[in-house]
Design a protein around this motif. Sequence first.
Motif, mmCIF file in Angstrom:
data_model
loop_
_atom_site.group_PDB
_atom_site.id
_atom_site.type_symbol
_atom_site.label_atom_id
_atom_site.label_comp_id
_atom_site.label_asym_id
_atom_site.label_seq_id
_atom_site.Cartn_x
_atom_site.Cartn_y
_atom_site.Cartn_z
ATOM 1 N N PHE A 1 17.097 -32.524 8.524
ATOM 2 C CA PHE A 1 18.594 -32.494 8.592
ATOM 3 C C PHE A 1 19.159 -32.232 7.316
ATOM 4 C CE2 PHE A 1 22.738 -34.360 8.652
ATOM 5 C CZ PHE A 1 23.423 -33.696 9.615
ATOM 6 N N TYR A 2 18.639 -32.718 6.272
ATOM 7 C CA TYR A 2 19.044 -32.515 5.054
ATOM 8 C C TYR A 2 18.512 -31.542 4.175
ATOM 9 C CZ TYR A 2 22.004 -36.671 5.617
ATOM 10 O OH TYR A 2 22.938 -37.591 6.193
ATOM 11 N N ASN A 3 17.682 -30.633 4.781
ATOM 12 C CA ASN A 3 17.152 -29.478 4.300
ATOM 13 C C ASN A 3 16.350 -29.714 3.140
ATOM 14 O OD1 ASN A 3 16.915 -26.662 4.292
ATOM 15 N ND2 ASN A 3 18.544 -26.456 2.710
ATOM 16 N N ILE A 4 15.214 -30.692 3.225
ATOM 17 C CA ILE A 4 14.487 -30.975 1.878
ATOM 18 C C ILE A 4 13.020 -30.720 2.433
ATOM 19 C CG2 ILE A 4 13.478 -33.199 0.663
ATOM 20 C CD1 ILE A 4 16.039 -34.605 1.609
ATOM 21 N N PRO A 5 12.210 -29.962 1.633
ATOM 22 C CA PRO A 5 10.893 -29.532 2.040
ATOM 23 C C PRO A 5 9.924 -31.060 1.867
ATOM 24 C CG PRO A 5 11.216 -29.018 -0.050
ATOM 25 C CD PRO A 5 12.655 -29.508 0.513
ATOM 26 N N PHE A 6 9.263 -31.084 3.024
ATOM 27 C CA PHE A 6 8.261 -32.226 3.224
ATOM 28 C C PHE A 6 6.894 -31.702 3.737
ATOM 29 C CE2 PHE A 6 10.649 -31.651 7.322
ATOM 30 C CZ PHE A 6 9.559 -31.776 8.196
ATOM 31 N N VAL A 7 5.802 -32.610 3.402
ATOM 32 C CA VAL A 7 4.477 -32.376 4.001
ATOM 33 C C VAL A 7 4.227 -32.849 5.292
ATOM 34 C CG1 VAL A 7 2.057 -33.232 3.622
ATOM 35 C CG2 VAL A 7 3.606 -32.440 1.565
ATOM 36 N N GLY A 8 3.520 -32.131 6.025
ATOM 37 C CA GLY A 8 3.377 -32.592 7.587
ATOM 38 C C GLY A 8 3.952 -31.668 8.392
ATOM 39 N N SER A 9 3.690 -31.988 9.715
ATOM 40 C CA SER A 9 4.349 -31.338 10.913
ATOM 41 C C SER A 9 5.653 -31.542 11.054
ATOM 42 C CB SER A 9 3.736 -31.681 12.248
ATOM 43 O OG SER A 9 2.423 -31.036 12.340
ATOM 44 N N GLY A 10 6.416 -30.760 11.627
ATOM 45 C CA GLY A 10 8.102 -30.874 11.690
ATOM 46 C C GLY A 10 8.417 -31.788 13.054
ATOM 47 N N ILE A 11 9.648 -31.725 13.287
ATOM 48 C CA ILE A 11 10.019 -32.984 14.369
ATOM 49 C C ILE A 11 9.341 -32.855 15.624
ATOM 50 C CG2 ILE A 11 12.099 -33.582 15.544
ATOM 51 C CD1 ILE A 11 13.854 -32.308 13.306
ATOM 52 N N LEU A 12 9.303 -31.321 15.993
ATOM 53 C CA LEU A 12 8.607 -31.185 17.358
ATOM 54 C C LEU A 12 7.018 -31.648 17.499
ATOM 55 C CD1 LEU A 12 9.042 -30.666 20.235
ATOM 56 C CD2 LEU A 12 8.563 -28.038 19.674
ATOM 57 N N GLU B 1 5.642 -41.263 11.545
ATOM 58 C CA GLU B 1 4.835 -39.893 12.077
ATOM 59 C C GLU B 1 5.353 -39.390 13.307
ATOM 60 O OE1 GLU B 1 -0.057 -39.223 12.899
ATOM 61 O OE2 GLU B 1 0.505 -41.167 12.453
ATOM 62 N N ASP B 2 6.443 -40.189 13.857
ATOM 63 C CA ASP B 2 6.932 -39.427 15.175
ATOM 64 C C ASP B 2 7.935 -38.599 15.014
ATOM 65 O OD1 ASP B 2 8.681 -41.371 14.187
ATOM 66 O OD2 ASP B 2 8.599 -42.940 15.808
ATOM 67 N N GLY B 3 8.276 -38.016 14.050
ATOM 68 C CA GLY B 3 9.490 -37.162 14.020
ATOM 69 C C GLY B 3 10.601 -37.768 13.569
ATOM 70 N N SER B 4 10.796 -39.098 13.306
ATOM 71 C CA SER B 4 11.972 -39.718 12.688
ATOM 72 C C SER B 4 12.251 -39.204 11.443
ATOM 73 C CB SER B 4 11.870 -41.276 12.925
ATOM 74 O OG SER B 4 10.684 -41.748 12.630
ATOM 75 N N MET B 5 11.148 -39.599 10.293
ATOM 76 C CA MET B 5 11.447 -39.153 9.044
ATOM 77 C C MET B 5 11.378 -37.844 8.931
ATOM 78 S SD MET B 5 11.591 -40.269 5.959
ATOM 79 C CE MET B 5 11.102 -41.601 5.756
#
Length: 363
Positions: free
Chosen positions: A123-134, A113-117
């Motif tokens: 980085f690999y340009n894959i869509p994902f659910v939830g907030s981004g890195i920042l 939940e901390d931006g690591s995942m």
Amino acid sequence: MDKKPKIALVFGGMSAEHEISVQSAKSIYHAINKEKYKLFLIWIDKEGAWHLVKDDKVNFYDWMPSHQNKGGKIITVSLVKGADFVSIINMSNFSYITDIDLFFPILHGPNGEDGSMQGLLKFYNIPFVGSGILGSAICMDKDVMKRLLRDANLPITDFLVLNRKEKISYTDISHELGNIVFVKPANMGSSVGISKVSNEEEYNLAIRKAFEYDKKIILESCVEGRELECAVLGNQEPMASKPGEIITKKNFYTYEAKYEDINNTILQIPANLDEKIISDIQNISIKSYKTLCCEVMARVDLFLTKQNNVIVNEINTIPGFTKMSMYPKLWEVSGIPYHELIDKLIDLAIERFKSEKDLSCSE
């Protein structure tokens, strides 16, 4: 040919909130529309190994840490930067699952939940659910989160920050924050490692406990008031749910009160509040969401004082999704049932991904 979007639900993880993540995944698994999506279950154990679990043999108890060898086949994820798909490789027989369309991380706490995942998937340009890195990183760190909220003139509790090299006595802390103080790991959720203290002995024990989970801890003044939560959903134009209230017989809303001893906790959904206060809570929740760079979803935790002042406590970018969790319950009373909420989260993730693909990466 199966044209259903392939969704990888990722859960577990190297966190003290591992077990809650498993329960959240269990609820999503049972609620998601399997006629609409092809679901793949990826469990990350506490050592960081990824396991592919066949959904025709789902037994969520097999995914708990004491049964790690029963959780499925160890896999690796083959990612190609810039590709429009991801392959999952089953290491036991080197079989492939290709064209995963979207990742749904339901990893609570650090290492998920901390931006690591989110950084890995971004980085690999894959869509994902939830907030981004920042947004994920900011909201995981209560110190950074509170400083940004304060700079945005949003109401927060008084707080101090300590690292392991610093020492402050209870006497000095009580002069700054009052006689009752909350001691928390800076990077943790689900009330893990949190203590409420009112004397020197309790304070010293709480400091040691909090430092078991993080190298930085937060000391907060106690707010006398009602404990409320508001769910937020969206990207650039987020919307807020009706707020709910947590009424607990415990000293505070502990881990046990959230997930185990539910008989001593009442979830008032929606909360019994005046319309003006509801509007204030929703507006403050949305402003907090935007200030902290959140996307897709987040749960905002707040206090309401006796003077009807709203105070922001913290924001969770991957809120609990168990059958007892507030985030889906709040949206249900606000008109979005659980299965539709999952659809909206997936749609928002794809919307965000498409908007980022339109950005130029060259002059």
